[in-house]
Structure formats: structure tokens, C-alpha cells
Design a protein around this motif. Structure first.
Motif, PDB file in Angstrom:
ATOM      1  N   GLY A 189       7.262  -2.968   5.090  1.00 33.96           N
ATOM      2  CA  GLY A 189       6.146  -3.849   4.776  1.00 33.96           C
ATOM      3  C   GLY A 189       5.716  -4.778   5.883  1.00 33.96           C
ATOM      4  O   GLY A 189       5.356  -5.922   5.627  1.00 33.96           O
ATOM      5  N   VAL A 190       5.728  -4.342   7.128  1.00 38.11           N
ATOM      6  CA  VAL A 190       5.219  -5.178   8.208  1.00 38.11           C
ATOM      7  C   VAL A 190       3.696  -5.167   8.159  1.00 38.11           C
ATOM      8  O   VAL A 190       3.072  -4.112   8.220  1.00 38.11           O
ATOM      9  CB  VAL A 190       5.724  -4.670   9.574  1.00 38.11           C
ATOM     10  N   GLN A 191       3.101  -6.348   8.060  1.00 42.50           N
ATOM     11  CA  GLN A 191       1.653  -6.535   7.975  1.00 42.50           C
ATOM     12  C   GLN A 191       0.996  -5.608   6.949  1.00 42.50           C
ATOM     13  O   GLN A 191       0.089  -4.844   7.265  1.00 42.50           O
ATOM     14  CB  GLN A 191       1.000  -6.336   9.357  1.00 42.50           C
ATOM     15  N   PRO A 192       1.419  -5.684   5.685  1.00 42.38           N
ATOM     16  CA  PRO A 192       0.796  -4.824   4.673  1.00 42.38           C
ATOM     17  C   PRO A 192      -0.509  -5.437   4.176  1.00 42.38           C
ATOM     18  O   PRO A 192      -0.588  -6.626   3.899  1.00 42.38           O
ATOM     19  CB  PRO A 192       1.841  -4.811   3.558  1.00 42.38           C
ATOM     20  N   TYR A 193      -1.569  -4.618   4.085  1.00 42.45           N
ATOM     21  CA  TYR A 193      -2.837  -5.203   3.647  1.00 42.45           C
ATOM     22  C   TYR A 193      -2.818  -5.537   2.170  1.00 42.45           C
ATOM     23  O   TYR A 193      -3.593  -6.367   1.702  1.00 42.45           O
ATOM     24  CB  TYR A 193      -4.015  -4.314   4.028  1.00 42.45           C
ATOM     25  N   LEU A 194      -1.926  -4.941   1.409  1.00 43.28           N
ATOM     26  CA  LEU A 194      -1.785  -5.306  -0.005  1.00 43.28           C
ATOM     27  C   LEU A 194      -0.616  -6.253  -0.229  1.00 43.28           C
ATOM     28  O   LEU A 194      -0.239  -6.525  -1.369  1.00 43.28           O
ATOM     29  CB  LEU A 194      -1.610  -4.056  -0.865  1.00 43.28           C
ATOM     30  N   GLY A 195      -0.025  -6.743   0.850  1.00 40.93           N
ATOM     31  CA  GLY A 195       1.029  -7.733   0.707  1.00 40.93           C
ATOM     32  C   GLY A 195       2.402  -7.112   0.536  1.00 40.93           C
ATOM     33  O   GLY A 195       2.571  -5.906   0.386  1.00 40.93           O
ATOM     34  N   LEU A 196       3.412  -8.001   0.553  1.00 43.65           N
ATOM     35  CA  LEU A 196       4.791  -7.572   0.413  1.00 43.65           C
ATOM     36  C   LEU A 196       5.159  -7.373  -1.056  1.00 43.65           C
ATOM     37  O   LEU A 196       4.789  -8.179  -1.905  1.00 43.65           O
ATOM     38  CB  LEU A 196       5.738  -8.616   1.013  1.00 43.65           C
ATOM     39  N   VAL A 197       5.882  -6.300  -1.317  1.00 44.21           N
ATOM     40  CA  VAL A 197       6.470  -6.076  -2.627  1.00 44.21           C
ATOM     41  C   VAL A 197       7.953  -5.810  -2.422  1.00 44.21           C
ATOM     42  O   VAL A 197       8.413  -5.602  -1.298  1.00 44.21           O
ATOM     43  CB  VAL A 197       5.823  -4.878  -3.361  1.00 44.21           C
ATOM     44  N   SER A 198       8.703  -5.844  -3.492  1.00 46.51           N
ATOM     45  CA  SER A 198      10.047  -5.285  -3.496  1.00 46.51           C
ATOM     46  C   SER A 198      10.101  -4.330  -4.671  1.00 46.51           C
ATOM     47  O   SER A 198      10.019  -4.746  -5.831  1.00 46.51           O
ATOM     48  CB  SER A 198      11.117  -6.371  -3.631  1.00 46.51           C
ATOM     49  N   ALA A 199      10.202  -3.043  -4.357  1.00 51.97           N
ATOM     50  CA  ALA A 199      10.237  -1.996  -5.373  1.00 51.97           C
ATOM     51  C   ALA A 199      11.518  -1.193  -5.204  1.00 51.97           C
ATOM     52  O   ALA A 199      11.923  -0.880  -4.084  1.00 51.97           O
ATOM     53  CB  ALA A 199       9.019  -1.086  -5.249  1.00 51.97           C
ATOM     54  N   MET A 200      12.158  -0.880  -6.314  1.00 45.33           N
ATOM     55  CA  MET A 200      13.395  -0.108  -6.307  1.00 45.33           C
ATOM     56  C   MET A 200      13.277   1.042  -7.296  1.00 45.33           C
ATOM     57  O   MET A 200      12.612   0.921  -8.330  1.00 45.33           O
ATOM     58  CB  MET A 200      14.588  -0.991  -6.707  1.00 45.33           C
ATOM     59  N   GLY A 215      -6.222   1.667  -3.713  1.00 44.60           N
ATOM     60  CA  GLY A 215      -7.175   1.904  -4.791  1.00 44.60           C
ATOM     61  C   GLY A 215      -7.012   0.903  -5.914  1.00 44.60           C
ATOM     62  O   GLY A 215      -5.949   0.323  -6.106  1.00 44.60           O
ATOM     63  N   HIS A 216      -8.086   0.706  -6.673  1.00 51.06           N
ATOM     64  CA  HIS A 216      -8.093  -0.318  -7.720  1.00 51.06           C
ATOM     65  C   HIS A 216      -7.835   0.228  -9.122  1.00 51.06           C
ATOM     66  O   HIS A 216      -7.608  -0.541 -10.037  1.00 51.06           O
ATOM     67  CB  HIS A 216      -9.444  -1.042  -7.723  1.00 51.06           C
ATOM     68  N   PHE A 217      -7.926   1.536  -9.307  1.00 47.94           N
ATOM     69  CA  PHE A 217      -7.955   2.052 -10.671  1.00 47.94           C
ATOM     70  C   PHE A 217      -6.806   3.011 -10.972  1.00 47.94           C
ATOM     71  O   PHE A 217      -6.906   3.852 -11.844  1.00 47.94           O
ATOM     72  CB  PHE A 217      -9.304   2.752 -10.919  1.00 47.94           C
ATOM     73  N   ARG A 218      -5.719   2.865 -10.235  1.00 48.44           N
ATOM     74  CA  ARG A 218      -4.556   3.691 -10.512  1.00 48.44           C
ATOM     75  C   ARG A 218      -3.881   3.229 -11.804  1.00 48.44           C
ATOM     76  O   ARG A 218      -3.699   2.047 -12.028  1.00 48.44           O
ATOM     77  CB  ARG A 218      -3.544   3.605  -9.370  1.00 48.44           C
ATOM     78  N   GLU A 259       0.809  -1.216   0.000  1.00 51.95           N
ATOM     79  CA  GLU A 259       0.000   0.000   0.000  1.00 51.95           C
ATOM     80  C   GLU A 259       0.847   1.271   0.000  1.00 51.95           C
ATOM     81  O   GLU A 259       0.464   2.291  -0.569  1.00 51.95           O
ATOM     82  CB  GLU A 259      -0.978   0.024   1.182  1.00 51.95           C
ATOM     83  N   GLU A 260       2.041   1.206   0.636  1.00 51.65           N
ATOM     84  CA  GLU A 260       2.911   2.375   0.610  1.00 51.65           C
ATOM     85  C   GLU A 260       3.410   2.641  -0.811  1.00 51.65           C
ATOM     86  O   GLU A 260       3.558   3.790  -1.232  1.00 51.65           O
ATOM     87  CB  GLU A 260       4.105   2.170   1.538  1.00 51.65           C
ATOM     88  N   PHE A 261       3.668   1.571  -1.552  1.00 55.63           N
ATOM     89  CA  PHE A 261       4.181   1.738  -2.908  1.00 55.63           C
ATOM     90  C   PHE A 261       3.075   2.140  -3.880  1.00 55.63           C
ATOM     91  O   PHE A 261       3.212   3.105  -4.641  1.00 55.63           O
ATOM     92  CB  PHE A 261       4.850   0.457  -3.372  1.00 55.63           C
ATOM     93  N   THR A 262       1.951   1.410  -3.842  1.00 58.54           N
ATOM     94  CA  THR A 262       0.906   1.664  -4.844  1.00 58.54           C
ATOM     95  C   THR A 262       0.002   2.817  -4.474  1.00 58.54           C
ATOM     96  O   THR A 262      -0.591   3.448  -5.355  1.00 58.54           O
ATOM     97  CB  THR A 262       0.028   0.416  -5.049  1.00 58.54           C
ATOM     98  N   GLY A 263      -0.163   3.060  -3.160  1.00 60.58           N
ATOM     99  CA  GLY A 263      -1.062   4.121  -2.735  1.00 60.58           C
ATOM    100  C   GLY A 263      -2.489   3.668  -2.558  1.00 60.58           C
ATOM    101  O   GLY A 263      -3.367   4.460  -2.220  1.00 60.58           O
TER     102      GLY A 263
END
Length: 841
Positions: free
Chosen positions: A288-299, A269-272, A263-267
Motif C-alpha cells: 500500500g505505498v501511495q495507494p489512491y484509495l488509501g491504506l487498508v488492512s485486509a486478511m 470502481g464504485h459499484f462493486r 485499489e489492490e484489494f477492492t479492484g
């Protein structure tokens, strides 16, 4: 043109009946084409599929994976032409590493999270930033890209495209060893002016616990950063996980910002259109501790490119240790190994050499490019992938792995040597075997007694020994699976030979009505699970399979001078052949089974499923139909199942009216085992025709199973892969291939082509006995046999299908007996190569 072709198929006419050759070529090259390479002898040795369209009928999903022969540490990565797909460790369903939300029987269509993302961002003066996908995505401004090309090769994927003046090329491969994949992303500024850009990339992790249960994976998920290693690590801390995996993404260069919270990475919402971090130009450093949209790795990387300047970015994605220090040491070792000067190039060259060795083990050169490409390259690639991944199940299918190992015997017997004894451990002492076994300690096995499981052992074992001469495998001891303890017990043990013997004896001892084999929970057609529901149903097909297994096992008993075993095999062959011919004949074909009440399944008088393919094709090559003088009658009867794309598995399909047959009635007619063109079943027919010496018809039926018999817009699948089945003629989507990547048919199609080419390994010799199509006036075969590279040059001036007239080895005439030539293995031992010249006639 596609509509015309569909109309022809529905009328049981081939595509060529509706379209001319130029139209067919146009449609076949609409989305992709092959680029093949010949070796110095003129054999087609390498091939790649070049996808030139982003919008294909369905994603052209290509599997690349580890190519070692170990039981564990096998890493797989699926990629389509738009970077969709996922990565996994040791199992497709149980071992996902990145997001895998496509839950079909075989991976087919990546979902939105099953994606590797690459974006470029450029801040414009006084306006909103320009943001675009580095590689084109289906339905997203595809006309903004040029030069799109996706090369799918042996263990590699390469995607390239030009957009907004920036040319990008991504090369991906899985090294021979090591549970990881390597990415090299190259960016080149072709715009004619200096550019200041930001590169973003991201993966969604899919490290779910196995077996799955109600526990929310988000509360055990955690991200970790090894700053000095430029690595982001994703953990699942669930100690009930039977297949723990810890994922990592590591960059050669330091990144400027990162995120691990979805959620921190994507922000949210479904329609971004683009993630919030990409729009903002910077990630937020979330772990990413307990992210509701799951873990990602973004660089995120900032870069400046002068006009004409290029820059490479290298990444490793894979699995590591969950322990902090062990993980650090492991990742540091990977970094020093793969990111050393020339490390990427060295590993890519090693992979190429590895596949060169496998494809070069058995080659053919005919006038038919599709046959050459299939036999020399892509059947090997798919057979090896099937053997490693056993059709995408979370467990290992017992009969599946035995079939797949049969398919790799002739070019990678080392893998058979590793996995065959492993498989035998899950056999019961009475000869039966489990349905599926779990690879991971503590995970549940599938203990349903599908009675055909162990029937496949003798054929695979005999094939391995004939290829290699390795008799030592027969004396290797393995334990048995115990129902009482729910594990493999190491006492008692039995030799591999005894395991194979018990497989045949166990089937013989589990007989019922009419002296035929009890079906148990099911047999090859596992959807007919209603036949044995009272434990009294019997299978005629399984009884056919017992005859075939006994014939194969008899070869071993003779080899071992086991007179008692030979006598048992002779008795089984005679009794079962007699029982089948006496009790299972139905006017012009064999019935498939009998229920516990004695009702025949697959009778001409049945309301549905009046004739089944497999039971009849097996009668053609196991001696049963021949013993009763019924070969021609059976061949004629199965012609009712024929279509331009192969033979239907059964006809007519089952519906709710036949509920007693089992879950097959839940399937829509024409799907899967319920009246589709099952490629495994078609391959049995091809092999039967080869054994009958009918080379022309064998080739005709084999070609129906290959991609050129259909069109991409109808089949929808990748052109280099054989589907598990083709939707049958009773379905509105007749001709569609729902699945690819895995199919048990590979073993039998390769076995059939082996038979056509006619260099047949025996325990102590190489027999020359081709069953060649009459149109093959000249063809060549190159086979590695006991360390000697044998090149056979065949001439067939009279256009016969079988019979050697004359032969010479390195210019010295060979003795011909009964239309065959036998070359003792000792005559080839110690030789690097040999030239065999053969005239048929």
C-alpha cells in the motif's frame, strides 16, 4: 400509529394522547429492547440494548472506550449493528485511527468507508463462488439472515446472525487499559455438511494528519507487515502531524494472504458488490505505498468446518509505535498478553468488574424502571464517555469538560481528580479561560473569549470535594495560559482554590452596561455571537451564572476560613442580584442579554427570540427570582416554551431578520440553539424544580428528556442515549434527535436525580433531604460515601414531596431538624456498610 403520534406532538400533546399503552410498547420494541440485570439487593445494576433490526431509522451507533482515568492513551471505538463506525485515539475528530468520514458535530451516520468488513466465500462445484457478508447489511439481502441480534453493553458490542448455514458471532470490547480493541469472531457450521470456506476481513485506515492541511496524506502513507506476529501496520510518516498515530491489525492465527493497498484489494470502481480480492479468493500481498484509495488492512483465512464444528478467530486493532523495532517489541508484548491462554476472557472479566464498580457506586430502586436504568447505568455510561471525548471536538471544550466532570463526580471522582487540574491550566491569570484547548503539542487552541468558560469551575470543584472529602486538591498548584507565549506557563502558579476564586472575581471585574457581565465572544448560547461584537454587549444569563458560581464559591471560602473571600462573594451575590432584578426584568420574565447599544435580547417586545429558557431557569435556583418575589411569575412565563418533549430553548426562533444576533440566524428555526429543545436547557429546568421542592413536576419534566417520551421512528436515535437536542416545534422534523453519545445535560440530569433521592454529600456530613415525587411511596438508594456503603430505605405513606419525619441509622433514631437529617462523615468512617431508614411526612 407513528403519524398519529406525530400529529399529537405537533399539537403539543404527548404520544400517549394518541396511542394506547400496547401500541406505544409495540413501537418502542420495534427495533430494539433492553435486557437488564439486578444485583443481589434488587438494584438494577447492569443493562444492555439488544438491537433486533438491521434497518433502524438511523444507525444505532454505540461508543465503547478505555475506562481508565489517565489524561492520554484513551481509545474509543464506535459500532453500529452492521459493523459500521470507526476507531479513534484521544480525540474523535483529531485522532481517527480507522476511516471516519462522518464529519458532523457528533458521530451520527457512518459513511461507506467507515466500516469493518467481514465476508465468507465458498467455491461451488462448477459455478461461481458464493460470497456473503458475515453480518447483515442494510439493504443487502437482509432476508437471507436469521437470528440477527446486536447487543450493546457497558464497554462491549456483540453481533450475531445465521446465513447460508454458518452462524457467526462477533464480540468486541476495549480493555480498561491499552489503546486497542479486541475482536473475537466465532463461526459455527450448522448446515449439516462439511464446508470449505475463506474468511476475509478488512478495515480502512483513517490516520490523517492533524491539524489538516493541503498536503496529500496518500504520499506519506505506508504499510508494513510483521510476518512472525501476524500483524499489518499502517503508518502516516508526516512529521508535521501534531497527533501521530500508527495503526495495526493483528491476528492470533497466521493469515493465508493479505493486502494493504485499497485499489489492490477492492479492484477499483464504485459499484462493486464485493472487493476484487474476495471475488478472486485471495489477496495480492500489497503493502500500500501511495495507494489512491488509501491504506487498508485486509486478511484472508482458509478454513474447513465439519458439520457442527466451531472455530474462533481473535484480532487486536489499535495503535503502536512507528519505529520498526519499538513497534515490534510493543506488538509482541500485546500478543503475549492478550493471546495467552485465557487472555481474552481475563480482560473481558476485568472490564466487567471495572464497570460494576462504577455503576455500583450510586444506585436507586424505584417503581419506574426507566428512571432506575437511566440513573444506575446509562447516564453514568454517557457521562463518562462525554467526559472522555468532550462532544467529539478536535479540541477540549473548556466549559464542556467542566460540565462532564460534574456528571461523573458521584461515581468516578478519580477521573475528576485527574482532569480538573489539567483544565485549570488553560485559565488566564485574570480569571478568564480559553474557549477550547488542544490536547496535542503544537496544535492550535481556540482563544476566542467565550466569557462563561471559567464560570463552571466552582460547582464542579465543590461537588468533587463534597463527594470525596479530598481537601488536598485545593492546595495543588497549576500554572496559567499566556496569550503572549501561546502556552501554559508554570510561573506564576496558583492553587486550585485560587484558580476557582479568580474565575468568580474575573467575571465580576469584566462587567459593563447595567453592571452586568460582558458577554465577550459569547456565553452558553455560543450561537448568539453577535451580541458582543463591539465588546460592549452584556449577558444577563452570564450574570445569573456569576451569582450561582459565587454561591458555590462562598461554600469554599467558609470552609477555608477565608473571610476576605467570603466578603467578596457576599458582595458579588448582592450586587449582581440587585442589578439583574433592577435592569433585566421584562414584565414577566428576564431578558437574555443587552447589545452594546442597550437593546434587550429576549424581551417580550423583540421581533424574534422573545423569551429564552436558560436565563429564567437559572433565576429559579440561584436566588435571584426569589429575592424579588418572582418565582411563580417566572415559572408561569416559561410555560409558553413547553412541549411534550421538553421546553424550547427560545421562542420564536431567529431568522435573517435578526442578523445582528449572530450565527444563530444561519440555523434553520428549530435546530440546535435556535429554538430546539436543548437537553442541557431542559436539565436546568429539572434541577430548578428540584431546588424549589417540586418533586412531581421535576419528575414530569425529567421524563420528557428520556427516550420513552418519544418513539424510535420519530426520534431516530439509540434508545439508551440522550441526544444533545431535539428538533423544535417550528421545524418539520419536530421530535427528531440528530445527535447522541454526548450531551452536557448528563451532569444536570444526574444532579437532579441526586436531589430527588436526597442523599446529599457535604464537606463533613451526609445530609438526608429528598425531593421525592409523591408517587414514590417507597424507594431505595445505595450510595458509596467516604468508603461506607449506605443503603437508604425511604417510606412515603403520605405522598409528600419533601420533609423527613423520622430516620434511623442501623436501628438507632437520628435527630431531624427542619425536615432534614445530617449524619457526620466521622460516624460513617471505617464502616463497610450502614442501613438508613427514613420516613417522609
Amino acid at each position: 400509529m407513528v403519524v398519529a403520534a406525530l400529529d399529537a406532538l405537533r399539537e403539543r400533546r404527548p404520544v400517549s394522547a394518541a396511542l394506547d399503552p400496547e401500541q406505544i410498547t409495540e413501537l418502542h420494541s420495534r427495533y430494539s429492547h433492553f435486557e437488564d440485570s439486578l444485583d443481589s439487593r434488587g438494584f438494577l445494576r447492569s443493562s444492555r440494548v439488544v438491537v433486533t433490526a438491521v434497518d433502524t431509522p438511523r444507525p444505532y451507533l454505540h461508543l465503547i472506550g478505555s475506562n481508565h482515568s489517565h489524561e492520554y492513551g484513551t481509545y474509543g471505538s464506535f459500532w453500529d449493528q452492521s459493523c459500521g463506525g470507526f476507531s479513534c485515539l484521544d480525540s474523535v475528530l483529531a485522532g481517527s485511527v480507522t476511516s471516519h468520514k462522518d464529519s458532523s458535530y457528533v458521530p451520527t451516520a457512518p459513511r461507506s468507508t467507515d466500516q469493518r468488513h467481514f465476508w465468507l466465500r465458498e467455491q461451488t462445484e462448477g459455478g461461481s463462488p458464493a460470497i456473503w457478508h458475515v453480518f447483515p447489511q442494510r439493504g443487502v439481502q437482509e432476508d437471507c439472515y436469521s437470528g440477527f441480534r446486536c447487543e450493546q453493553g457497558l464497554g462491549t458490542v456483540k453481533i450475531s446472525a445465521l446465513c447460508n448455514g454458518i452462524r457467526a458471532e462477533l464480540t468486541v470490547f476495549v480493555p480498561v487499559e491499552g489503546p486497542l480493541e479486541l475482536w473475537r469472531l466465532s463461526l459455527c457450521n450448522e448446515s449439516g455438511r462439511a464446508r470449505a470456506l475463506s474468511l476475509f476481513l478488512a478495515v480502512n485506515w483513517g490516520l490523517e494528519s492533524y491539524p489538516g492541511y493541503y498536503f496529500d496524506p496518500r504520499v506519506v502513507s505506508q504499510g508494513r507487515r510483521y510476518e512472525e506476529l501476524n500483524a499489518l501496520v499502517a503508518l502516516n510518516r508526516d512529521h508535521n502531524n501534531k497527533h501521530p498515530r500508527t495503526g495495526f491489525l493483528m491476528s492470533r492465527e497466521a493469515f493465508d494472504s493479505f493486502d494493504m493497498s485499497g485499489e489492490e484489494f477492492t479492484g477499483g470502481g464504485h459499484f462493486r458488490r464485493f472487493p476484487q480480492a474476495v471475488e478472486n479468493g485471495c489477496c495480492r500481498g500489497s503493502l500500500g505505498v501511495q495507494p489512491y484509495l488509501g491504506l487498508v488492512s485486509a486478511m484472508q483465512f482458509g478454513l474447513s468446518l465439519k458439520a457442527g464444528e466451531s472455530r474462533d478467530f481473535d484480532f487486536l486493532l489499535g495503535v503502536t509505535d512507528s519505529d520498526i523495532e519499538k513497534g515490534r517489541i510493543h506488538l509482541e508484548g500485546l500478543r503475549n498478553g492478550y493471546f495467552r491462554p485465557g487472555g481474552v476472557e481475563s480482560e473481558l472479566e476485568r472490564l466487567k468488574e471495572n464497570w460494576d464498580a462504577l455503576t455500583g457506586a450510586h444506585l436507586a430502586a424505584t417503581d419506574d424502571t426507566e428512571i432506575n436504568r437511566f440513573f444506575n447505568v446509562w447516564s453514568k455510561y454517557q457521562a463518562k464517555n462525554s467526559a472522555r471525548w468532550t462532544r467529539a471536538l478536535d479540541k477540549v471544550g473548556y466549559r464542556d469538560i467542566l460540565q462532564d466532570l460534574l456528571g461523573v463526580n458521584s461515581f468516578d471522582p478519580e477521573y475528576t481528580r485527574t482532569m480538573l487540574p489539567v483544565t485549570l491550566r488553560y485559565q488566564l491569570e485574570d480569571g478568564r479561560a480559553v474557549r477550547q484547548f488542544a490536547k496535542f503539542a503544537g496544535a492550535p487552541h481556540d482563544l476566542r473569549m467565550y466569557m462563561d468558560s471559567s464560570s463552571w469551575i466552582p460547582d464542579t470543584l465543590v461537588g468533587y470535594i463534597k463527594e470525596t472529602g479530598d481537601m488536598s486538591i485545593l492546595e495543588q498548584e497549576e500554572g496559567f495560559y499566556s496569550f503572549e507565549t501561546d502556552r501554559v506557563e508554570t510561573a506564576p502558579k496558583a492553587t486550585v482554590y485560587e484558580h476557582a476564586l479568580r474565575a468568580v472575581r474575573g467575571l465580576y471585574e469584566h462587567r459593563g452596561l447595567h453592571g452586568l457581565c460582558r458577554i465577550g465572544h459569547g456565553d452558553w448560547n455560543d450561537a448568539l455571537d453577535g451580541v458582543g461584537r463591539d465588546d460592549r454587549g452584556v449577558s444577563v444569563w452570564l450574570s445569573m451564572a456569576l451569582v450561582f458560581a459565587a454561591r458555590r464559591m462562598r461554600e469554599l471560602t467558609v470552609l477555608k476560613a477565608d473571610s476576605e473571600g467570603t466578603a467578596l462573594m457576599d458582595r458579588i451575590i448582592a450586587e449582581m442580584t440587585g442589578a439583574i432584578n433592577t435592569k433585566a426584568w421584562d414584565d414577566d420574565h428576564y431578558v437574555y442579554a443587552f447589545t452594546g447599544e442597550g437593546m434587550p435580547v429576549g424581551s417580550g417586545r423583540s421581533a424574534e427570540g422573545r423569551i429564552h429558557l436558560n436565563v429564567n431557569t437559572w433565576s429559579l435556583f440561584n436566588g435571584v427570582a426569589e429575592a424579588a418575589g418572582r418565582l411563580d411569575t417566572v415559572l408561569k412565563s416559561i410555560s409558553a416554551l413547553d412541549t411534550p418533549l421538553g421546553h424550547l430553548l427560545l421562542f420564536p426562533s431567529y431568522t435573517e431578520k435578526s442578523r445582528g444576533m449572530g450565527r444563530i440566524c444561519d440555523m434553520v428555526p428549530g435546530q440546535f440553539e435556535n429554538g430546539s429543545i436543548y437537553t442541557h436547557g431542559q436539565s436546568f429546568l429539572v434541577y430548578a424544580l428540584c431546588e424549589l421542592g417540586q418533586g412531581d413536576r421535576a419528575l414530569e419534566e425529567l421524563k420528557k428528556a428520556l427516550p420513552e417520551a418519544n418513539l424510535p421512528d420519530i426520534a431516530t436515535g439509540p434508545p439508551h442515549q440522550i441526544s444533545n437536542f431535539t428538533v423544535g416545534i417550528e421545524h418539520e422534523h419536530f421530535g427528531r434527535n440528530l445527535y447522541s453519545n454526548f450531551s452536557g445535560a448528563m451532569a444536570w440530569l444526574r444532579k437532579s436525580l441526586d436531589r430527588m433521592f436526597g442523599l446529599l454529600p457535604q464537606f463533613d456530613s451526609l445530609v438526608v433531604d429528598p425531593v421525592a415525587p409523591s408517587a414514590w411511596k417507597e424507594f431505595r438508594v445505595l450510595k458509596q460515601f467516604r468508603g461506607c456503603s449506605v443503603e437508604a430505605r425511604f417510606r412515603n405513606p403520605r405522598g409528600v414531596c419533601r420533609g423527613v419525619k423520622a430516620a434511623a441509622l442501623d436501628g438507632k433514631p437520628l435527630s431531624v431538624s427542619d425536615g432534614k437529617v445530617s449524619i457526620p462523615a466521622a460516624n460513617l468512617a471505617g464502616r463497610k456498610d450502614a442501613l438508613l431508614e427514613v420516613e417522609l411526612g
